[in-house]
Design a protein around this motif. Structure first.
Motif, mmCIF file in Angstrom:
data_model
loop_
_atom_site.group_PDB
_atom_site.id
_atom_site.type_symbol
_atom_site.label_atom_id
_atom_site.label_comp_id
_atom_site.label_asym_id
_atom_site.label_seq_id
_atom_site.Cartn_x
_atom_site.Cartn_y
_atom_site.Cartn_z
ATOM 1 N N UNK A 128 0.844 -1.197 0.000
ATOM 2 C CA UNK A 128 0.000 0.000 0.000
ATOM 3 C C UNK A 128 0.885 1.255 0.000
ATOM 4 N N UNK A 129 0.430 2.275 -0.737
ATOM 5 C CA UNK A 129 1.269 3.461 -0.951
ATOM 6 C C UNK A 129 1.057 4.541 0.098
ATOM 7 N N UNK A 130 0.312 4.229 1.173
ATOM 8 C CA UNK A 130 0.060 5.232 2.209
ATOM 9 C C UNK A 130 -0.264 4.529 3.523
ATOM 10 N N UNK A 131 -0.114 5.257 4.615
ATOM 11 C CA UNK A 131 -0.644 4.782 5.898
ATOM 12 C C UNK A 131 -2.111 5.171 5.980
ATOM 13 N N UNK A 132 -2.900 4.410 6.726
ATOM 14 C CA UNK A 132 -4.259 4.849 7.031
ATOM 15 C C UNK A 132 -4.437 4.892 8.545
ATOM 16 N N UNK A 133 -5.572 5.437 8.958
ATOM 17 C CA UNK A 133 -5.788 5.689 10.386
ATOM 18 C C UNK A 133 -5.812 4.385 11.190
ATOM 19 N N UNK A 134 -6.305 3.311 10.580
ATOM 20 C CA UNK A 134 -6.373 2.034 11.295
ATOM 21 C C UNK A 134 -4.966 1.484 11.556
ATOM 22 N N UNK A 135 -4.099 1.584 10.549
ATOM 23 C CA UNK A 135 -2.721 1.108 10.744
ATOM 24 C C UNK A 135 -2.074 1.846 11.918
ATOM 25 N N UNK A 136 -2.341 3.148 11.989
ATOM 26 C CA UNK A 136 -1.755 3.941 13.081
ATOM 27 C C UNK A 136 -2.357 3.502 14.424
ATOM 28 N N UNK A 137 -3.683 3.349 14.465
ATOM 29 C CA UNK A 137 -4.326 2.995 15.742
ATOM 30 C C UNK A 137 -3.829 1.640 16.248
ATOM 31 N N UNK A 138 -3.486 0.750 15.306
ATOM 32 C CA UNK A 138 -3.062 -0.599 15.704
ATOM 33 C C UNK A 138 -1.683 -0.631 16.367
ATOM 34 N N UNK A 139 -0.886 0.418 16.202
ATOM 35 C CA UNK A 139 0.443 0.403 16.843
ATOM 36 C C UNK A 139 0.514 1.328 18.058
ATOM 37 N N UNK A 140 -0.596 2.013 18.379
ATOM 38 C CA UNK A 140 -0.514 3.008 19.460
ATOM 39 C C UNK A 140 -0.254 2.384 20.834
ATOM 40 N N UNK A 141 -0.605 1.103 20.990
ATOM 41 C CA UNK A 141 -0.342 0.436 22.273
ATOM 42 C C UNK A 141 1.150 0.280 22.551
ATOM 43 N N UNK A 142 1.973 0.427 21.528
ATOM 44 C CA UNK A 142 3.423 0.316 21.738
ATOM 45 C C UNK A 142 4.006 1.568 22.410
ATOM 46 N N UNK A 143 3.183 2.618 22.540
ATOM 47 C CA UNK A 143 3.679 3.880 23.102
ATOM 48 C C UNK A 143 2.977 4.196 24.410
ATOM 49 N N UNK A 144 3.711 4.894 25.276
ATOM 50 C CA UNK A 144 3.048 5.482 26.428
ATOM 51 C C UNK A 144 2.754 6.934 26.073
ATOM 52 N N UNK A 145 1.604 7.149 25.463
ATOM 53 C CA UNK A 145 1.300 8.462 24.876
ATOM 54 C C UNK A 145 1.330 9.575 25.909
ATOM 55 N N UNK A 146 0.924 9.243 27.131
ATOM 56 C CA UNK A 146 0.858 10.284 28.164
ATOM 57 C C UNK A 146 2.233 10.864 28.473
ATOM 58 N N UNK A 147 3.288 10.098 28.205
ATOM 59 C CA UNK A 147 4.653 10.577 28.467
ATOM 60 C C UNK A 147 5.229 11.396 27.315
ATOM 61 N N UNK A 148 4.525 11.419 26.187
ATOM 62 C CA UNK A 148 5.086 12.060 24.985
ATOM 63 C C UNK A 148 4.619 13.500 24.829
#
Ligand SMILES: Nc1nc2c(ncn2[C@@H]2O[C@H](COP(=O)(O)OP(=O)(O)OP(=O)(O)O)[C@@H](O)[C@H]2O)c(=O)[nH]1
Ligand SMILES: [Mg+2]
Length: 218
Positions: free
Chosen positions: A92-112
């Motif tokens: 696929x030639x682009x990212x989509x919102x679902x691909x992004x949402x699927x990796x968000x658990x790898x981050x501690x967003x509150x610390x960023x």
């Protein structure tokens, strides 16, 4: 033909709903999010490397890397000391919102303070897909030619900042910077335009200062 249009609309509608969920999540965690767009090789990762090395002790940054294949860009980001997660789109030639949402658990967003999403190198498809980002940053490099702004207008119309990269090569090219600025302004009159050499660091501080201000006053 009509059916094709319908499918595209359907896909974009589904993407938009997930993008809004991503945006809400980013907002609730207080993390500013960038979607970095350009053609392949315009210098997105080189810009991020310089940026990460310059702000290391100031703000907490993590990066999502989007590429068709390999983890090469994520490895370059990790070498700068930042947390990076690579998404491979397998064609696929682009990212989509679902691909992004699927990796968000790898981050501690509150610390960023900042989450940068480097999209797949392409000036066309990524422009259509909202990822839930706060800001879209579009790079064009001087080697790509002056006509790319008018040939690929949508990505420039939707940009929150436009960066002209590889200005160190201007003496060897016929790229007309004034024409570039004029063409960008025709599409997006108020967009900030930065002229940089990601390789040498020239102009990168101006862009970094602009971004840091956005983090502190979104
Ligand atoms: N001369 C010059 N070369 C640059 C500059 N910025 C990047 N490059 C070179 O351009 C090539 C591509 O840079 P990358 O940063 O990998 O480009 P990218 O946009 O991340 O590429 P993809 O992720 O594959 O889309 C590398 O060889 C860089 O060294 C610059 O400002 N000047
Ligand atoms: Mg890259």
């Amino acid at each position: 033909m009509t059916e094709r249009v319908y499918v595209k609309k359907h896909v974009l509608h589904g993407n938009q709903a997930i993008a809004e969920e991503n945006r809400e999540l980013f907002k609730s965690k207080g993390v500013l999010t960038l979607n970095l767009l350009s053609s392949p090789g315009a210098g997105k990762t080189t810009l991020l490397e310089g940026f990460l090395n310059s702000i290391k002790n100031e703000i907490n940054v993590a990066v999502i890397e989007g590429d068709v294949a390999t983890a090469l860009d994520a490895e370059r980001i990790a070498a700068c000391g930042a947390h990076a997660v690579q998404i491979n789109t397998h064609g696929s030639c682009h990212l989509d919102a679902k691909m992004v949402s699927q990796v968000l658990d790898y981050f501690n967003l509150a610390d960023l303070d900042l989450l940068v999403i480097e999209n797949v190198g392409n000036l066309v498809c990524p422009a259509e897909f909202d990822l839930g980002e706060d800001l879209r940053i579009v790079l064009l490099s001087t080697t790509e030619g002056i006509d790319k702004v008018v040939k690929y207008p949508v990505v420039f119309q939707k940009a929150d900042a436009v960066i002209l990269n590889k200005i160190d090569l201007l003496p060897y090219l016929s790229f007309n910077v004034e024409q570039f600025i004029h063409d960008v302004r025709e599409l997006n009159p108020k967009v900030p335009i930065f002229q940089i050499s990601a390789r040498d660091g020239e102009g990168v501080k101006e862009w970094t200062d602009w971004l840091i201000e956005k983090i502190h006053k979104p």
